[in-house]
Design a protein around this motif. Structure first.
Motif, PDB file in Angstrom:
ATOM      1  N   GLN A  52       0.647  -1.615   0.032  1.00  0.00           N
ATOM      2  CA  GLN A  52       0.356   0.017  -0.830  1.00  0.00           C
ATOM      3  C   GLN A  52       0.815   1.497  -0.265  1.00  0.00           C
ATOM      4  O   GLN A  52       0.415   1.977  -0.899  1.00  0.00           O
ATOM      5  N   GLN A  53       2.480   0.923   1.129  1.00  0.00           N
ATOM      6  CA  GLN A  53       3.287   2.336   1.045  1.00  0.00           C
ATOM      7  C   GLN A  53       3.343   2.228  -0.380  1.00  0.00           C
ATOM      8  O   GLN A  53       4.528   3.572  -0.218  1.00  0.00           O
ATOM      9  N   GLY A  54       3.734   1.851  -1.033  1.00  0.00           N
ATOM     10  CA  GLY A  54       4.642   1.697  -2.014  1.00  0.00           C
ATOM     11  C   GLY A  54       5.957   1.166  -2.351  1.00  0.00           C
ATOM     12  O   GLY A  54       7.252   1.133  -2.931  1.00  0.00           O
ATOM     13  N   ASP A  55       6.513   0.990  -0.806  1.00  0.00           N
ATOM     14  CA  ASP A  55       7.664  -0.034  -0.276  1.00  0.00           C
ATOM     15  C   ASP A  55       8.236  -1.111  -0.623  1.00  0.00           C
ATOM     16  O   ASP A  55       8.074  -1.771  -0.290  1.00  0.00           O
ATOM     17  N   SER A  56       8.935  -0.542  -1.937  1.00  0.00           N
ATOM     18  CA  SER A  56       9.009  -1.771  -2.747  1.00  0.00           C
ATOM     19  C   SER A  56      10.294  -2.746  -1.984  1.00  0.00           C
ATOM     20  O   SER A  56      10.587  -4.222  -1.793  1.00  0.00           O
ATOM     21  N   LYS A  57      11.009  -2.076  -1.231  1.00  0.00           N
ATOM     22  CA  LYS A  57      12.311  -3.203  -0.352  1.00  0.00           C
ATOM     23  C   LYS A  57      11.783  -3.643   0.598  1.00  0.00           C
ATOM     24  O   LYS A  57      11.858  -4.479   1.116  1.00  0.00           O
ATOM     25  N   LEU A  58      10.584  -2.737   1.783  1.00  0.00           N
ATOM     26  CA  LEU A  58      10.026  -3.223   2.411  1.00  0.00           C
ATOM     27  C   LEU A  58       9.481  -4.598   1.933  1.00  0.00           C
ATOM     28  O   LEU A  58       9.662  -6.182   2.636  1.00  0.00           O
ATOM     29  N   TRP A  59       8.546  -4.213   0.679  1.00  0.00           N
ATOM     30  CA  TRP A  59       7.679  -6.263   0.089  1.00  0.00           C
ATOM     31  C   TRP A  59       8.849  -6.892   0.051  1.00  0.00           C
ATOM     32  O   TRP A  59       8.024  -8.265   0.270  1.00  0.00           O
TER      33      TRP A  59
END
Length: 140
Positions: A52-59
């Motif tokens: 949802q936050q658009g955080d690919s590294k975290l994803w």
């Protein structure tokens, strides 16, 4: 006098659209207004928030290096999909959660395909990493 009126109108216009999220960096605030308490699996909940936050590294941190993606039953490249979709797609509603929090259903917005109902089904290994993700259009 006309310049002042024009500037005030312009500032009000910019302020209005900035408030609506139309100008500037869109930070998928929808996740803050959704009730995520129905997602009982903490790994899925965190991965969903990263999406949802658009955080690919975290994803990517929640997945195995060889994670598989099935899109409407067809095997796709997980890394390619994630890289292209994160920040371009996000849930606008979380409508139901099943399978102890591993399967989520809701409406999604995509810049490329528009809005539709979808599902994300997560499969987690004994090391608490997601090794498989199934996505697709939902009918509920």
């Amino acid at each position: 006098m006309k310049k002042t009126t024009y500037l005030i109108s312009l500032l009000m216009f910019i302020s209005f659209f900035n408030t609506c999220g139309q100008i500037g960096n869109h930070e998928h605030k929808e996740v803050e207004s959704m009730n995520l308490n129905s997602i009982k699996n903490n790994i899925v909940k965190q991965a969903f928030e990263a999406w949802q936050q658009g955080d690919s590294k975290l994803w990517f941190s929640f997945f195995t290096n060889d994670a598989q993606l099935y899109d409407d039953g067809k095997l796709r490249d997980f890394n390619n999909f994630s890289t292209n979709a994160i920040g371009e797609e996000w849930f606008t509603s979380l409508d139901k959660v099943e399978n102890e929090g591993l399967s989520i259903y809701g409406k999604i917005h995509t810049k490329k395909w528009g809005d539709f109902k979808t599902y994300f089904k997560f499969y987690i290994n004994d090391k608490e990493k997601i090794y498989r993700l199934e996505i697709g259009q939902a009918d509920y």
